[in-house]
Design a protein around this motif. Sequence first.
Motif, PDB file in Angstrom:
ATOM      1  N   ALA A 138       6.159   4.796  28.808  1.00  0.00           N
ATOM      2  CA  ALA A 138       6.885   5.944  28.278  1.00  0.00           C
ATOM      3  C   ALA A 138       7.208   6.980  29.348  1.00  0.00           C
ATOM      4  O   ALA A 138       8.088   7.799  29.164  1.00  0.00           O
ATOM      5  N   ILE A 139       6.522   6.936  30.481  1.00  0.00           N
ATOM      6  CA  ILE A 139       6.734   7.958  31.502  1.00  0.00           C
ATOM      7  C   ILE A 139       7.765   7.514  32.544  1.00  0.00           C
ATOM      8  O   ILE A 139       7.921   8.168  33.573  1.00  0.00           O
ATOM      9  N   TYR A 140       8.499   6.462  32.247  1.00  0.00           N
ATOM     10  CA  TYR A 140       9.390   5.933  33.288  1.00  0.00           C
ATOM     11  C   TYR A 140      10.415   6.957  33.766  1.00  0.00           C
ATOM     12  O   TYR A 140      10.841   6.922  34.931  1.00  0.00           O
ATOM     13  N   LEU A 141      10.818   7.913  32.913  1.00  0.00           N
ATOM     14  CA  LEU A 141      11.774   8.935  33.345  1.00  0.00           C
ATOM     15  C   LEU A 141      11.207   9.806  34.458  1.00  0.00           C
ATOM     16  O   LEU A 141      11.964  10.386  35.235  1.00  0.00           O
ATOM     17  N   LEU A 142       9.882   9.893  34.536  1.00  0.00           N
ATOM     18  CA  LEU A 142       9.240  10.759  35.521  1.00  0.00           C
ATOM     19  C   LEU A 142       8.630   9.996  36.682  1.00  0.00           C
ATOM     20  O   LEU A 142       8.043  10.610  37.576  1.00  0.00           O
ATOM     21  N   GLN A 143       8.750   8.695  36.676  1.00  0.00           N
ATOM     22  CA  GLN A 143       8.165   7.904  37.761  1.00  0.00           C
ATOM     23  C   GLN A 143       8.776   8.305  39.103  1.00  0.00           C
ATOM     24  O   GLN A 143       9.994   8.440  39.230  1.00  0.00           O
ATOM     25  N   ASN A 144       7.893   8.517  40.070  1.00  0.00           N
ATOM     26  CA  ASN A 144       8.302   8.883  41.434  1.00  0.00           C
ATOM     27  C   ASN A 144       9.081  10.203  41.479  1.00  0.00           C
ATOM     28  O   ASN A 144       9.816  10.462  42.432  1.00  0.00           O
ATOM     29  N   LYS A 145       8.898  11.018  40.471  1.00  0.00           N
ATOM     30  CA  LYS A 145       9.565  12.317  40.416  1.00  0.00           C
ATOM     31  C   LYS A 145       8.528  13.425  40.670  1.00  0.00           C
ATOM     32  O   LYS A 145       7.423  13.388  40.162  1.00  0.00           O
ATOM     33  N   LEU A 197       2.287  23.308  30.152  1.00  0.00           N
ATOM     34  CA  LEU A 197       3.177  22.192  30.457  1.00  0.00           C
ATOM     35  C   LEU A 197       2.603  21.334  31.566  1.00  0.00           C
ATOM     36  O   LEU A 197       2.634  20.094  31.501  1.00  0.00           O
ATOM     37  N   ALA A 198       2.068  21.955  32.602  1.00  0.00           N
ATOM     38  CA  ALA A 198       1.465  21.198  33.700  1.00  0.00           C
ATOM     39  C   ALA A 198       0.321  20.333  33.192  1.00  0.00           C
ATOM     40  O   ALA A 198       0.204  19.157  33.559  1.00  0.00           O
ATOM     41  N   ARG A 199      -0.526  20.887  32.349  1.00  0.00           N
ATOM     42  CA  ARG A 199      -1.647  20.133  31.792  1.00  0.00           C
ATOM     43  C   ARG A 199      -1.151  18.936  30.982  1.00  0.00           C
ATOM     44  O   ARG A 199      -1.632  17.802  31.170  1.00  0.00           O
ATOM     45  N   LEU A 200      -0.178  19.150  30.106  1.00  0.00           N
ATOM     46  CA  LEU A 200       0.312  18.070  29.258  1.00  0.00           C
ATOM     47  C   LEU A 200       0.985  16.972  30.076  1.00  0.00           C
ATOM     48  O   LEU A 200       0.818  15.782  29.791  1.00  0.00           O
ATOM     49  N   LEU A 201       1.730  17.357  31.095  1.00  0.00           N
ATOM     50  CA  LEU A 201       2.396  16.364  31.929  1.00  0.00           C
ATOM     51  C   LEU A 201       1.397  15.590  32.790  1.00  0.00           C
ATOM     52  O   LEU A 201       1.540  14.379  32.987  1.00  0.00           O
ATOM     53  N   GLN A 202       0.377  16.275  33.295  1.00  0.00           N
ATOM     54  CA  GLN A 202      -0.636  15.564  34.077  1.00  0.00           C
ATOM     55  C   GLN A 202      -1.409  14.575  33.221  1.00  0.00           C
ATOM     56  O   GLN A 202      -1.811  13.504  33.706  1.00  0.00           O
ATOM     57  N   LEU A 203      -1.608  14.893  31.959  1.00  0.00           N
ATOM     58  CA  LEU A 203      -2.266  13.939  31.068  1.00  0.00           C
ATOM     59  C   LEU A 203      -1.457  12.654  30.933  1.00  0.00           C
ATOM     60  O   LEU A 203      -2.010  11.597  30.629  1.00  0.00           O
ATOM     61  N   LYS A 204      -0.143  12.754  31.170  1.00  0.00           N
ATOM     62  CA  LYS A 204       0.736  11.576  31.120  1.00  0.00           C
ATOM     63  C   LYS A 204       0.923  10.938  32.488  1.00  0.00           C
ATOM     64  O   LYS A 204       1.672   9.969  32.628  1.00  0.00           O
ATOM     65  N   GLY A 205       0.266  11.485  33.504  1.00  0.00           N
ATOM     66  CA  GLY A 205       0.349  10.890  34.831  1.00  0.00           C
ATOM     67  C   GLY A 205       1.467  11.403  35.705  1.00  0.00           C
ATOM     68  O   GLY A 205       1.752  10.826  36.759  1.00  0.00           O
ATOM     69  N   ALA A 206       2.116  12.492  35.306  1.00  0.00           N
ATOM     70  CA  ALA A 206       3.246  13.017  36.079  1.00  0.00           C
ATOM     71  C   ALA A 206       2.763  13.807  37.298  1.00  0.00           C
ATOM     72  O   ALA A 206       1.651  14.324  37.334  1.00  0.00           O
ATOM     73  N   ASN A 207       3.632  13.891  38.314  1.00  0.00           N
ATOM     74  CA  ASN A 207       3.350  14.651  39.536  1.00  0.00           C
ATOM     75  C   ASN A 207       3.899  16.069  39.374  1.00  0.00           C
ATOM     76  O   ASN A 207       5.115  16.263  39.308  1.00  0.00           O
ATOM     77  N   VAL A 208       3.017  17.039  39.321  1.00  0.00           N
ATOM     78  CA  VAL A 208       3.406  18.408  38.979  1.00  0.00           C
ATOM     79  C   VAL A 208       2.821  19.409  39.977  1.00  0.00           C
ATOM     80  O   VAL A 208       1.664  19.286  40.391  1.00  0.00           O
ATOM     81  N   LYS A 209       3.623  20.401  40.316  1.00  0.00           N
ATOM     82  CA  LYS A 209       3.156  21.580  41.030  1.00  0.00           C
ATOM     83  C   LYS A 209       3.595  22.811  40.241  1.00  0.00           C
ATOM     84  O   LYS A 209       4.706  22.852  39.695  1.00  0.00           O
TER      85      LYS A 209
END
Length: 398
Positions: A6-13, A27-39
Motif C-alpha cells: 500500500a505504500i508504493y506511492l511513497l517508496q523511495n520518496k 502526520l510524521a508519526r502516522l507516516l513512519q508507522l507505514k515505513g515512509a521516509n519523513v523529516k
Amino acid sequence: METSKAIYLLQNKQIAIVGGGPGGLTLARLLQLKGANVKVYERDFSSEARVQGAIVDLHFDSGLKVMEAAGLMDAFKASYMQGADKYRMVDKDANIYLDEHSLEINDDFGNEHFRPEIDRGALRNVLAHSLLQDTIVWDSQLENMVQVNDTWQLRFKNGTTATADIVIGADGYRSKIRPYVTDIKALYSGATIIQGEIENPETACPEIYRLVNKGNLIAMGTGKTIAAQPRGDGGLTFYAASLYPENWVTTSGINFNTSNEVFAYLVDYYEDWNPIFFTLFKACTKFVPRPLNYFPLDQHWDAKANITLIGDAAHLMPPSGEGVNTAMLDALDLSECLTNGEFESLQAAIAAYEKRMLAKAAILGQEAIEGIKDFASPTEESIRKLLVQLNQTEPSKD
C-alpha cells in the motif's frame, strides 16, 4: 515499522513536513508507522524554546481517535491534565453562572462527550518522542523553496538546505508553503483577542488563580469576554476578546510590547468589571494581540502533484476548540490517502485528501465564524445559548 504494498506511492520518496506543531508531528508519526521516509522542519530552536500556549482539549471523534490510530493513547493518558476540562463561567462581576468543579465526574475515554485537556508542550513531547531519532530538524525556519523537475529544494533561514520529493505545509496560518499551493488570502472575522501570559498566577493574581481552579474560566459581559486556562508549567494564559475594526492592532496607538500601556487600555476597556480581573491584567508579563482571521469557506484549488497543506495552513478559522483536533484529523486523512493503495498517483491521492479536508473545514469554519462573534461580543441571548451548550456537552456522571 509496518511496510506493505500500500505504500508504493511513497517508496523511495523523501517527505518534508514543514512545521512541528501537533498536525505536522502527528502526520510524521502516522507516516513512519507505514515505513515512509519523513523529516519535520521546525523553526523553534528546540522543544523548550518557547511556551507552547495553554491547554488544548482532544475530542472523541478527532484528536483522541487519531492518538489511538497513532498508538499513543497510553502516552496521552499519562500526560493529560485531569480535571482541566471542567468549566467555570462567571459574569463581569465574577458571579458564577456555571460551575462544573462541583460535579463528581469520572474521566471516561469511552464517553464521546469527554474532552480531556493536555498542555500543548506536553502534547508536542508525546508526539515528538514517538518519532525516529533525528526526524525533527530544529532551527529550520523556511525561507523559500524551488521546484527542480519532480523535487523541491528547501532553503532555511539558518543557511541550510534540504531536498524532498513531497512537501507538506503544517506551518500554521502564516504558512510559507501555502503560496506554492494557492493564492487565496485570509479574511478578517471582526474579532480580535489580546492574549496574556502569567508565570506565577498563584502569587501574582491569587483570586483569579482560585477562580480558574486549574480548569477553564469564561467571564462574559455585554460586548466583551475574558477566558483563562492553566498551562502545564503552572502558568496561566488568558484571552481578552471583543469586536474591533480591521487593522485595529496597528491603528489603536497601543504599543503591545509595553505591558503598562496594554494594562492601562484593558483596565479602561473593562472599567465596569470586577477589579479582580484587573489583577489578571497587572500580573501579565507578555501581551500578544491576535486578529482572528479565516480562509474563505468556499476556497478551492487544483491539487498539485507533490505538495499539500494540513491544519491552519490549509483552513484557518477562528478559535472554536477544533483547531488542533482538525489538524490531527487532517494528518490521519492524508496519511491514509497516501498509503491505502487506492490511488494510482500522488496527485490523485492528494486530490482525494484535499476534497475531504476542504469539505470538512467548510462545515467547521462556518460554525466557528458564527460562534466567534457570540464569544467575543456576547449578548444576554448568546450567554444563555452558551450555558445550554456547556450543559449539553457535560460528561455524564458515573
